[in-house]
Design a protein around this motif. Structure first.
Motif, PDB file in Angstrom:
ATOM      1  N   ALA A 200      21.692  27.490   6.961  1.00 25.22           N
ATOM      2  CA  ALA A 200      22.961  28.443   7.314  1.00 25.22           C
ATOM      3  C   ALA A 200      22.670  29.473   6.428  1.00 25.22           C
ATOM      4  O   ALA A 200      22.487  30.646   6.582  1.00 25.22           O
ATOM      5  N   VAL A 201      22.474  29.496   5.311  1.00 27.48           N
ATOM      6  CA  VAL A 201      22.026  30.426   4.595  1.00 27.48           C
ATOM      7  C   VAL A 201      20.650  31.146   4.521  1.00 27.48           C
ATOM      8  O   VAL A 201      19.963  32.332   4.323  1.00 27.48           O
ATOM      9  N   GLY A 202      19.349  30.542   5.073  1.00 27.95           N
ATOM     10  CA  GLY A 202      18.319  31.212   6.143  1.00 27.95           C
ATOM     11  C   GLY A 202      19.007  31.769   6.934  1.00 27.95           C
ATOM     12  O   GLY A 202      18.282  33.677   7.164  1.00 27.95           O
ATOM     13  N   ALA A 203      19.972  31.484   7.808  1.00 25.93           N
ATOM     14  CA  ALA A 203      19.599  32.614   8.566  1.00 25.93           C
ATOM     15  C   ALA A 203      21.065  34.122   8.620  1.00 25.93           C
ATOM     16  O   ALA A 203      20.866  34.864   8.571  1.00 25.93           O
ATOM     17  N   PHE A 204      21.294  33.653   7.204  1.00 27.77           N
ATOM     18  CA  PHE A 204      22.593  34.828   6.649  1.00 27.77           C
ATOM     19  C   PHE A 204      21.211  35.400   5.926  1.00 27.77           C
ATOM     20  O   PHE A 204      22.117  36.953   6.327  1.00 27.77           O
ATOM     21  N   TYR A 205      20.674  35.239   5.349  1.00 24.51           N
ATOM     22  CA  TYR A 205      19.113  36.122   4.957  1.00 24.51           C
ATOM     23  C   TYR A 205      18.620  37.504   5.999  1.00 24.51           C
ATOM     24  O   TYR A 205      18.545  37.698   5.591  1.00 24.51           O
ATOM     25  N   LEU A 206      18.455  35.996   6.909  1.00 26.02           N
ATOM     26  CA  LEU A 206      18.143  37.193   8.086  1.00 26.02           C
ATOM     27  C   LEU A 206      19.360  38.103   8.636  1.00 26.02           C
ATOM     28  O   LEU A 206      17.858  39.066   9.291  1.00 26.02           O
ATOM     29  N   LEU A 207      19.759  38.268   9.256  1.00 27.23           N
ATOM     30  CA  LEU A 207      20.627  38.332   9.686  1.00 27.23           C
ATOM     31  C   LEU A 207      20.730  39.972   8.874  1.00 27.23           C
ATOM     32  O   LEU A 207      22.191  40.731   9.127  1.00 27.23           O
ATOM     33  N   ASN A 208      20.841  40.040   7.177  1.00 23.50           N
ATOM     34  CA  ASN A 208      21.366  40.253   6.357  1.00 23.50           C
ATOM     35  C   ASN A 208      20.772  41.288   5.858  1.00 23.50           C
ATOM     36  O   ASN A 208      20.405  42.515   4.963  1.00 23.50           O
ATOM     37  N   ASN A 209      19.191  40.806   6.373  1.00 23.65           N
ATOM     38  CA  ASN A 209      18.126  41.616   5.892  1.00 23.65           C
ATOM     39  C   ASN A 209      17.558  41.463   4.521  1.00 23.65           C
ATOM     40  O   ASN A 209      17.726  42.571   3.778  1.00 23.65           O
ATOM     41  N   TYR A 214      12.292  34.429   2.695  1.00 26.25           N
ATOM     42  CA  TYR A 214      12.713  32.947   2.243  1.00 26.25           C
ATOM     43  C   TYR A 214      14.336  32.639   3.398  1.00 26.25           C
ATOM     44  O   TYR A 214      13.840  31.451   4.113  1.00 26.25           O
ATOM     45  N   GLY A 215      14.843  33.774   3.880  1.00 27.67           N
ATOM     46  CA  GLY A 215      14.743  33.681   5.403  1.00 27.67           C
ATOM     47  C   GLY A 215      14.277  32.643   6.268  1.00 27.67           C
ATOM     48  O   GLY A 215      14.751  32.092   6.598  1.00 27.67           O
ATOM     49  N   LYS A 216      13.403  33.267   6.351  1.00 32.33           N
ATOM     50  CA  LYS A 216      12.373  32.381   7.814  1.00 32.33           C
ATOM     51  C   LYS A 216      11.910  30.803   7.393  1.00 32.33           C
ATOM     52  O   LYS A 216      11.739  30.280   7.860  1.00 32.33           O
ATOM     53  N   LEU A 217      12.118  31.301   6.311  1.00 25.23           N
ATOM     54  CA  LEU A 217      10.873  29.681   5.164  1.00 25.23           C
ATOM     55  C   LEU A 217      12.593  28.394   5.609  1.00 25.23           C
ATOM     56  O   LEU A 217      12.170  27.256   6.179  1.00 25.23           O
ATOM     57  N   PHE A 218      13.627  28.986   5.173  1.00 23.69           N
ATOM     58  CA  PHE A 218      15.368  28.217   5.515  1.00 23.69           C
ATOM     59  C   PHE A 218      14.994  27.522   6.539  1.00 23.69           C
ATOM     60  O   PHE A 218      15.515  26.498   6.934  1.00 23.69           O
ATOM     61  N   VAL A 219      14.872  29.085   7.184  1.00 22.83           N
ATOM     62  CA  VAL A 219      15.671  28.639   9.140  1.00 22.83           C
ATOM     63  C   VAL A 219      14.073  27.749   9.585  1.00 22.83           C
ATOM     64  O   VAL A 219      14.957  26.931  11.109  1.00 22.83           O
ATOM     65  N   LYS A 220      13.291  27.824   9.027  1.00 21.22           N
ATOM     66  CA  LYS A 220      12.189  26.762   9.715  1.00 21.22           C
ATOM     67  C   LYS A 220      12.228  25.636   9.419  1.00 21.22           C
ATOM     68  O   LYS A 220      12.337  24.960  10.563  1.00 21.22           O
ATOM     69  N   ASN A 221      12.481  25.158   8.640  1.00 24.70           N
ATOM     70  CA  ASN A 221      12.551  23.809   7.710  1.00 24.70           C
ATOM     71  C   ASN A 221      13.993  22.917   7.719  1.00 24.70           C
ATOM     72  O   ASN A 221      14.190  22.576   8.328  1.00 24.70           O
ATOM     73  N   GLY A 222      15.100  24.156   7.972  1.00 25.40           N
ATOM     74  CA  GLY A 222      15.967  23.811   8.528  1.00 25.40           C
ATOM     75  C   GLY A 222      16.535  23.289   9.461  1.00 25.40           C
ATOM     76  O   GLY A 222      16.452  22.222  10.282  1.00 25.40           O
ATOM     77  N   VAL A 223      15.708  23.969  10.910  1.00 26.18           N
ATOM     78  CA  VAL A 223      15.596  23.328  12.332  1.00 26.18           C
ATOM     79  C   VAL A 223      14.737  21.493  12.427  1.00 26.18           C
ATOM     80  O   VAL A 223      15.369  21.445  13.011  1.00 26.18           O
TER      81      VAL A 223
END
Length: 446
Positions: A200-209, A214-223
């Motif tokens: 969720a934090v990674g998605a928040f970063y990606l949606l807000n540019n 780090y957003g990509k890193l968090f989303v990838k590993n979180g998924v």
């Protein structure tokens, strides 16, 4: 007397529900932090090191909140539930003391080293400190679940002439057949919460540019962690835990599944429906024939006993609450598997970071693992009622006779107000950490 028992139960239910919002994140997050640090040591990619230190800040905040909200529960054993503590303290005191003396101090000691000792320790010892935090966190969960498992399925005990329970086989606490399925199911659930939080934090970063790498890193590993843990919650851990209930608490199992009449030639699994306690049936149900028998006994025609075959005095106190809690847990768990599997597929196809609707969904899903974990614990606790120690001590026998209902209600309302303030403060601090994002520092020598 009824008011006193009700207020005691409400107070403990509220305080333990609020408390467990924090350990369920720290236990799973500790494993992910160790993974990030290990990836840094393996790849020398400093972003993994920054990720480990970033999430350790949120871990530390959760840990502090867990300690603050956990202390009142310890006192409640001696105030609201003094009779229970007096009679069973010789058993539950063993595991609770071990949790406090060993696991808690291991976790808290090395947490400080991980937070502040990177420069002094170097990266390899810094990793070791993080691993010991993880070990302490998971050992703490194990000892708490060992206590809970004894209450659900008491083993290795004898009852003295004065009514007190004492251990006659210490190792039986850890050989309890209820323990390992419950523990592994609980830890998988905590990993679901942490992986969804990281995603969720990674998605928040990606949606807000913002902090996009780090957003990509968090989303990838979180998924990746999310799809694995979501499957593990269902199978094998959830399956084993449910089989334990069917074997050792068949009346609870009937209440969970909404089975009123014994199904001798195969029981259906109810997907949707509402319990009608007056007419002893499930209204508006959608069910699949014989599946429950197969899942429970690996035979399509296996018998499943219904509630009506048991003495009403043995029925769970709140059958509708038990039924709904169980179905909310299972329903959300199924949704988690589907969403995380689809996200993993898009990650493999290298399309996930640009699929904004799914990123929104992953971000908005953040509260639901908390709901699912809470529903799971409510299933266990409502299922054990009307017993504190299953088939041995009723809830009415464990309350403190000298604490009035008025005192309990007063302190309960006080806890509600105080914990609401703590919750708001916690959310504010977490938002500030997330908004600031990970900090990149000069890489140190190993």
């Amino acid at each position: 007397m009824e008011d006193m028992i009700l207020y005691n139960r409400l107070q403990f239910a509220f305080t333990i529900t609020f408390h467990y919002l924090f350990p369920q994140l720290t236990m799973g997050l500790s494993l992910m932090i160790v993974y990030f640090k290990w990836k840094f040591l393996k790849t020398n990619d400093v972003s993994y090191n920054d990720a480990a230190k970033f999430w350790m800040k949120i871990f530390a905040l959760n840990f502090a909140m867990g300690v603050v909200t956990g202390i009142p529960m310890e006192f409640q054993f001696g105030t609201n539930w003094a009779k229970f503590s007096e009679l069973t303290g010789g058993i539950i005191g063993q595991t609770l003391a071990m949790e406090g003396m060993f696991s808690f101090f291991l976790e808290s000691s090395f947490l400080g080293m991980f937070l502040f000792g990177e420069k002094l320790l170097g990266h390899r010892l810094h990793f070791l400190a993080g691993f010991l935090v993880f070990l302490g966190s998971w050992a703490s969960g194990f000892l708490i679940i060992a206590t809970h498992s004894w209450m659900q399925h008491p083993v290795g005990y004898e009852i003295l002439a004065n009514g007190k329970f004492v251990l006659n086989n210490f190792s039986a606490l850890f050989d309890n057949p209820w323990l390992w399925p419950s523990y592994l199911h609980n830890q998988a659930g905590s990993l679901v919460t942490s992986s969804f939080f990281v995603t969720a934090v990674g998605a928040f970063y990606l949606l807000n540019n913002k902090h996009s790498e780090y957003g990509k890193l968090f989303v990838k590993n979180g998924v990746i962690f999310g799809v694995i843990s979501a499957v593990l919650v269902a199978f094998p851990t959830g399956d084993l835990a449910a089989k334990n209930v069917a074997k050792y608490q068949p009346v609870t199992f009937a209440g969970m599944e909404g089975i009123f009449e014994t199904e001798k030639a195969g029981a259906e699994i109810i997907l949707i429906g509402q319990p009608d306690m007056q007419n002893k049936k499930i209204d508006n149900k959608i069910a699949v024939p014989n599946v429950l028998s197969f899942l429970t006994h690996h035979r399509w025609d296996a018998e499943i006993k219904g509630l009506n075959d048991f003495d009403p005095s043995l029925h769970p106190t709140n059958v509708p609450g038990l039924y709904y809690a169980y179905h909310i847990m299972v329903g959300l768990g199924t949704i988690f598997i589907g969403i995380m599997a689809f996200a993993a597929f898009l990650l493999w196809k290298k399309r996930l970071f640009h699929t904004r609707w799914l990123l929104w969904a992953l971000m908005m899903l953040l509260p639901f693992p908390y709901i699912a974990n809470t529903a799971g614990w409510y299933t266990a606790e409502l299922g054990r009622q009307p017993w504190l120690v299953y088939n041995l001590m009723r809830t009415t026998e464990g309350v403190s006779p000298t604490v009035s209902s008025g005192n309990t209600l007063f302190t309960f309302l006080g806890f509600v107000g105080l914990y609401l303030l703590l919750g708001l403060l916690f959310l504010l601090l977490v938002f500030k950490i997330v908004n600031k994002g990970p900090e990149t520092k000069i890489q140190l020598n190993n």
